[in-house]
Design a protein around this motif. Structure first.
Motif, short mmCIF file in Angstrom:
data_model
loop_
_atom_site.label_atom_id
_atom_site.label_comp_id
_atom_site.label_asym_id
_atom_site.label_seq_id
_atom_site.Cartn_x
_atom_site.Cartn_y
_atom_site.Cartn_z
N GLU A 130 36.88 37.90 42.18
CA GLU A 130 36.44 38.20 40.10
C GLU A 130 37.10 36.80 39.66
O GLU A 130 38.08 36.52 40.81
N THR A 197 36.66 42.53 32.31
CA THR A 197 35.76 43.24 33.08
C THR A 197 36.82 43.91 34.18
O THR A 197 36.16 45.56 34.85
N HIS A 198 37.25 43.37 34.18
CA HIS A 198 38.28 43.97 35.99
C HIS A 198 40.00 44.47 35.56
O HIS A 198 39.92 43.69 34.79
N GLU A 237 37.21 47.57 38.09
CA GLU A 237 36.06 47.47 37.99
C GLU A 237 35.82 48.45 36.39
O GLU A 237 35.76 49.66 36.67
N SER A 267 30.35 43.49 35.61
CA SER A 267 30.58 42.25 36.39
C SER A 267 29.26 41.85 36.62
O SER A 267 28.44 42.47 37.08
#
Length: 279
Positions: A130, A197-198, A237, A267
């Motif tokens: 990521e 997003t994570h 996520e 994501s």
């Protein structure tokens, strides 16, 4: 400071008739989520962290903070939030998300060197796959001493044990960790604001188990480590966690997302399609 955390009294006072599943209404009748944007709010958080992390559970040396405000090099690249007690106006819990900075020296997260490499290969690959600017570490989750003592949770920085018991006037004793769910609502609001997003975190095992009971599950959870106490590293996520919570516990989803007002971005990678390893 007299916070008087009596959910029996306050829920009755607000005259809200709660259903068994009405977690959000119970929380919102007593507490509010507040993103910290002013110097006064940030100082309030640092003072709370000093009490929790330097005095109550001395993971940090109080002599390093002459101003009695616990802060570190990660705070300037963090977003901060409070859970506030409505009746007294006191901030009773705090959390931050640490984000990647603008220089190579600021690319790393606090738990990364000690924890991530001890997770399994799927988790390490997901983390590595990521973009750094889309990841945030959930950090410095702290609940005030007055609140933890009120509910016999003073041995835990997050205010959660396996036997946490909370009450409201209608249903009696119930295992509803309002504060921790409120902190997760704050985490989500900050993440949406900063396009995260994570999430990664090193969390108390009891807190991870409690979140799972309420439908909030991390995709990857590693082994128990000694890291500011007993912690388990985790990575997920955000969108998949929130979607899973909606399926498992719509009431918790409603509280955390404020009825869908705060939703994380999806994501753009498929790294999280690997088999889940949950606590």
């Amino acid at each position: 400071m007299d916070t008087r955390f009596d959910l029996h009294h306050e829920t009755r006072k607000t005259k809200i008739t709660q259903s068994v599943e009405d977690v959000g209404a119970i929380f919102n009748s007593v507490f509010s989520v507040e993103l910290a944007t002013s110097p006064e709010e940030i100082n309030e958080i640092f003072e709370l962290r000093y009490q929790v992390y330097c005095i109550d559970r001395p993971f940090e040396d109080p002599n390093c903070f002459a101003d009695k405000r616990e802060h570190d090099a990660y705070d300037p690249r963090s977003a901060h939030a409070l859970v506030r007690h409505r009746a007294s106006g006191d901030g009773v819990a705090a959390v931050r998300i640490v984000m990647s900075g603008n220089t190579p020296e600021q690319a790393y997260f606090p738990m990364e060197g000690s924890c991530v490499h001890q997770m399994d290969r799927h988790a390490q690959n997901a983390f590595a796959g990521e973009p750094r600017e889309r990841i945030a570490e959930i950090s410095r989750m702290a609940v005030s001493r007055e609140f933890r003592r009120r509910f016999n949770e003073d041995r835990s920085t997050s205010g959660i044990s396996d036997f946490a018991s909370y009450s409201d006037w209608e249903n009696g004793k119930r295992a509803l960790p309002y504060i921790s769910l409120g902190l997760f609502a704050a985490i989500l609001q900050m993440s949406v604001k900063h396009a995260i997003t994570h999430w990664t975190a090193a969390m108390e095992p009891a807190l991870l188990r409690m979140l799972k009971r309420f439908g909030v599950e991390f995709d990857h959870v590693g082994p128990v480590l000694e890291y500011h106490g007993r912690r388990r590293p985790a990575f997920t996520e955000a969108a998949s966690m929130i979607e899973g919570a909606k399926k498992r516990r719509p009431d918790v989803w409603s509280l955390v997302t404020d009825n869908g007002r705060h939703m994380p971005a999806q994501s753009t990678t498929d790294c999280m399609t690997a088999e889940k390893d949950v606590a």
